[in-house]
Design a protein around this motif. Sequence first.
Motif, PDB file in Angstrom:
ATOM      1  N   LYS A 116       0.835  -1.206   0.000  1.00  0.00           N
ATOM      2  CA  LYS A 116       0.000   0.000   0.000  1.00  0.00           C
ATOM      3  C   LYS A 116       0.873   1.261   0.000  1.00  0.00           C
ATOM      4  O   LYS A 116       0.566   2.231  -0.702  1.00  0.00           O
ATOM      5  N   ALA A 118       3.875   1.543  -1.255  1.00  0.00           N
ATOM      6  CA  ALA A 118       4.450   1.648  -2.599  1.00  0.00           C
ATOM      7  C   ALA A 118       3.415   2.192  -3.576  1.00  0.00           C
ATOM      8  O   ALA A 118       3.741   3.009  -4.449  1.00  0.00           O
ATOM      9  N   GLU A 119       2.168   1.780  -3.412  1.00  0.00           N
ATOM     10  CA  GLU A 119       1.084   2.279  -4.269  1.00  0.00           C
ATOM     11  C   GLU A 119       0.891   3.789  -4.071  1.00  0.00           C
ATOM     12  O   GLU A 119       0.774   4.543  -5.036  1.00  0.00           O
ATOM     13  N   ASP A 121       3.097   5.924  -2.854  1.00  0.00           N
ATOM     14  CA  ASP A 121       4.289   6.595  -3.358  1.00  0.00           C
ATOM     15  C   ASP A 121       4.276   6.656  -4.884  1.00  0.00           C
ATOM     16  O   ASP A 121       4.629   7.676  -5.474  1.00  0.00           O
ATOM     17  N   GLY A 122       3.842   5.561  -5.513  1.00  0.00           N
ATOM     18  CA  GLY A 122       3.784   5.511  -6.971  1.00  0.00           C
ATOM     19  C   GLY A 122       2.766   6.464  -7.572  1.00  0.00           C
ATOM     20  O   GLY A 122       2.864   6.821  -8.750  1.00  0.00           O
ATOM     21  N   SER A 123       1.806   6.900  -6.777  1.00  0.00           N
ATOM     22  CA  SER A 123       0.790   7.826  -7.281  1.00  0.00           C
ATOM     23  C   SER A 123       1.299   9.270  -7.316  1.00  0.00           C
ATOM     24  O   SER A 123       0.638  10.145  -7.874  1.00  0.00           O
ATOM     25  N   ASP A 125       3.894  12.315  -8.424  1.00  0.00           N
ATOM     26  CA  ASP A 125       4.881  12.668  -9.434  1.00  0.00           C
ATOM     27  C   ASP A 125       6.132  13.143  -8.694  1.00  0.00           C
ATOM     28  O   ASP A 125       6.134  13.250  -7.465  1.00  0.00           O
ATOM     29  N   ASP A 126       7.191  13.431  -9.418  1.00  0.00           N
ATOM     30  CA  ASP A 126       8.455  13.816  -8.776  1.00  0.00           C
ATOM     31  C   ASP A 126       8.304  15.062  -7.914  1.00  0.00           C
ATOM     32  O   ASP A 126       8.853  15.131  -6.815  1.00  0.00           O
ATOM     33  N   ARG A 129       6.452  14.178  -4.729  1.00  0.00           N
ATOM     34  CA  ARG A 129       7.327  13.399  -3.847  1.00  0.00           C
ATOM     35  C   ARG A 129       8.303  14.311  -3.100  1.00  0.00           C
ATOM     36  O   ARG A 129       8.579  14.114  -1.920  1.00  0.00           O
TER      37      ARG A 129
END
Length: 147
Positions: A116, A118-119, A121-123, A125-126, A129
């Motif tokens: 979850k 990682a999901e 974080d993956g959502s 953009d740079d 983040r």
Amino acid sequence: MTSVVPAYRQSSSLDALQELVDLAAQVPHDVARKAGLSVSELHSLRHLVASPMGPVELAKALGVTSAASSGVVDRLVARGHAERRPHAADGRRTEVVVTESGRREVFTLLAPMFAKLAEVDGSLDDDGRVVVERYLRGAIEAMRAVT
């Protein structure tokens, strides 16, 4: 009387951070209970997954006495989650190494949380983040100010 605390305005981000801090304190207890481990045993496995440690190093990492650490290691060894081995560089010393069983125990219990995270974080953009990391690093610095 002048307050020593600067103006503090509650916000949704501070509410979320407080909820995260509270939950982070509770998660090890819940995960350890589900695994039939003590919190110290769970934290030991977490440290040992990262790297083998000597019993004294493990005691320091856990913030317990060497005797208490030895008891934790005894229980992990009895469950097959850790082994005592001669230290690779100094055969007079002992190091505690997590076994595949111990590694599997930790990852099985924590995998849903890691997936979850990682999901989420993956959502991002740079740029997003960068903002989140800056906020979290600031929160870490604030918490370290009281330790």
